[in-house]
Design a protein around this motif. Sequence first.
Motif, PDB file in Angstrom:
ATOM      1  N   MET A  57       0.839  -1.200   0.000  1.00 27.01           N
ATOM      2  CA  MET A  57       0.000   0.000   0.000  1.00 27.01           C
ATOM      3  C   MET A  57       0.878   1.256   0.000  1.00 27.01           C
ATOM      4  SD  MET A  57      -2.827   0.659   2.903  1.00 27.01           S
ATOM      5  CE  MET A  57      -3.763   2.163   3.066  1.00 27.01           C
ATOM      6  N   SER A  58       1.967   1.224   0.786  1.00 25.42           N
ATOM      7  CA  SER A  58       2.881   2.377   0.865  1.00 25.42           C
ATOM      8  C   SER A  58       3.582   2.617  -0.466  1.00 25.42           C
ATOM      9  CB  SER A  58       3.921   2.163   1.969  1.00 25.42           C
ATOM     10  OG  SER A  58       3.284   2.052   3.219  1.00 25.42           O
ATOM     11  N   LEU A  59       3.986   1.509  -1.129  1.00 21.74           N
ATOM     12  CA  LEU A  59       4.645   1.644  -2.438  1.00 21.74           C
ATOM     13  C   LEU A  59       3.686   2.260  -3.459  1.00 21.74           C
ATOM     14  CD1 LEU A  59       6.603  -1.741  -2.584  1.00 21.74           C
ATOM     15  CD2 LEU A  59       7.610   0.540  -2.431  1.00 21.74           C
ATOM     16  N   LEU A  60       2.432   1.771  -3.468  1.00 22.61           N
ATOM     17  CA  LEU A  60       1.433   2.330  -4.398  1.00 22.61           C
ATOM     18  C   LEU A  60       1.157   3.798  -4.051  1.00 22.61           C
ATOM     19  CD1 LEU A  60      -1.196  -0.578  -4.688  1.00 22.61           C
ATOM     20  CD2 LEU A  60       0.488   0.099  -6.393  1.00 22.61           C
ATOM     21  N   SER A  61       1.132   4.108  -2.744  1.00 20.44           N
ATOM     22  CA  SER A  61       0.822   5.477  -2.308  1.00 20.44           C
ATOM     23  C   SER A  61       1.911   6.473  -2.701  1.00 20.44           C
ATOM     24  CB  SER A  61       0.604   5.521  -0.799  1.00 20.44           C
ATOM     25  OG  SER A  61      -0.500   4.715  -0.463  1.00 20.44           O
ATOM     26  N   ILE A  62       3.178   6.021  -2.660  1.00 24.28           N
ATOM     27  CA  ILE A  62       4.290   6.908  -3.068  1.00 24.28           C
ATOM     28  C   ILE A  62       4.091   7.301  -4.537  1.00 24.28           C
ATOM     29  CG2 ILE A  62       6.783   7.019  -3.531  1.00 24.28           C
ATOM     30  CD1 ILE A  62       7.144   5.181  -1.029  1.00 24.28           C
ATOM     31  N   SER A  63       3.783   6.299  -5.378  1.00 23.03           N
ATOM     32  CA  SER A  63       3.577   6.616  -6.805  1.00 23.03           C
ATOM     33  C   SER A  63       2.330   7.480  -6.988  1.00 23.03           C
ATOM     34  CB  SER A  63       3.491   5.333  -7.646  1.00 23.03           C
ATOM     35  OG  SER A  63       2.504   4.468  -7.147  1.00 23.03           O
ATOM     36  N   ALA A  64       1.303   7.256  -6.146  1.00 28.42           N
ATOM     37  CA  ALA A  64       0.077   8.065  -6.242  1.00 28.42           C
ATOM     38  C   ALA A  64       0.345   9.529  -5.899  1.00 28.42           C
ATOM     39  CB  ALA A  64      -0.991   7.503  -5.308  1.00 28.42           C
ATOM     40  N   VAL A  65       1.218   9.767  -4.906  1.00 34.34           N
ATOM     41  CA  VAL A  65       1.550  11.143  -4.515  1.00 34.34           C
ATOM     42  C   VAL A  65       2.405  11.793  -5.603  1.00 34.34           C
ATOM     43  CG1 VAL A  65       2.814  12.565  -2.836  1.00 34.34           C
ATOM     44  CG2 VAL A  65       1.323  10.731  -2.027  1.00 34.34           C
ATOM     45  N   GLU A  66       3.367  11.024  -6.158  1.00 31.73           N
ATOM     46  CA  GLU A  66       4.233  11.584  -7.209  1.00 31.73           C
ATOM     47  C   GLU A  66       3.431  11.948  -8.457  1.00 31.73           C
ATOM     48  OE1 GLU A  66       7.379   8.743  -7.793  1.00 31.73           O
ATOM     49  OE2 GLU A  66       8.509   9.450  -6.043  1.00 31.73           O
ATOM     50  N   LYS A  67       2.460  11.106  -8.812  1.00 33.95           N
ATOM     51  CA  LYS A  67       1.689  11.326 -10.046  1.00 33.95           C
ATOM     52  C   LYS A  67       0.342  12.002  -9.794  1.00 33.95           C
ATOM     53  CE  LYS A  67       4.739   9.522 -12.720  1.00 33.95           C
ATOM     54  NZ  LYS A  67       5.453  10.347 -13.693  1.00 33.95           N
TER      55      LYS A  67
END
Length: 399
Positions: A57-67
Amino acid sequence: MENSQNTTKWFSLAGIWFGGIVSVPALLVGSTLIASLSFGHSILAGLVGFSFVVLFMSLLSISAVEKRKATVSLASSSFGDHGAKLIVGLVIGLSTLGWFGIQSNIAGASFSKILIEMNGPEIPVWLSSVFWGIIMVLTAVFGFKYLKWLNYIAVPAIVLLLIYGLVVTFKTHSFQEILSFKPQEKMPLLQAISFTIGFISVGGVISPDYNRFAATKKDAILGSIFGIIPSALCLLAIGAILAITQGTYDIVDIFSTLGFPFFAMSILILATWTSNVMNIYSSGLAFNDLFKLNNSQRSKTTLVVGLVGILLAALGILTHFMSFITLLTITITPIAGVMISDYYISKTYQDMPQKVNWKGVISWASGVILMLVMTSQIKNILGIIVAALVYYLLQKIMK
């Protein structure tokens, strides 16, 4: 997406996840596990399973914040635009629909039981489930803006109910009794970990929908960790404690025996109502996207999807709780594997996706098939890893 919206701090995100976790199914996880595991092993299974979901979830969230993108938009790079709408949208739509059926069934069973406890008429559970299902669907279609206020009442109320349940329990039972509890059946620890992964795997995959608004990547990660692990573990523990001390694994029975049946059931129904409106709203949204319908059609789509959910509740989907969670894990976790591989491992993320990215579709399918055919207890974790690995290899070979 305006920048002003992307200022959500970690504690606000943690609050959103906390509200989503504090529900009857979270207690049900504890009471289900304790039927075949000791108290210590149940907590361990929860800790490992929930931590695993929070990691992806944290890995997906990092990409969600970046994009600054929601789940389906993020998945468009690895699955293709149509592929993401079809696979990711369909899986999310069906899983939230299944949750809606289970929670309507819980509300129906609670309601029927209250009436009997209060010497009222005996109403069949299927009929109560249909009645509450209709009310919840109508709330999602017409009264969604009032849901926030319902949440403000329901979440504190269920927390108070749980504290009350524990206080009553420990008046007549000791903690030693809980620690020395020996279940009659036996479940392998890895199977229990898989079960806890399944319980919040949907939340893990749809986390970008909420966490993309985080002020920073750190806020997104902290919000996920503190919003999910403590609350999910506490509810698992309470569900287990109540099941051991009340001698039943039926959550509705447990609250009936604690006294104040009307008060307890009202809160149970209220808590189910708030999280269930979110389920059917998400499901309606997913199917609306899937069929490429206009946003103005959303309420009609939600109504139709809701009727299917009510049918599931009437048919007693609650009795298939374990099977439903297993099915969820098999179809939803490999999606995370493909998305993580695309963003971090093969580093092939594209802002302008193709219509269908077959590499992603094949990778997801390979993860699903592996989990279907494997009998190993760690297949849930392997499903994500294999999906990620296949995607990486296909990107390398087909460059």
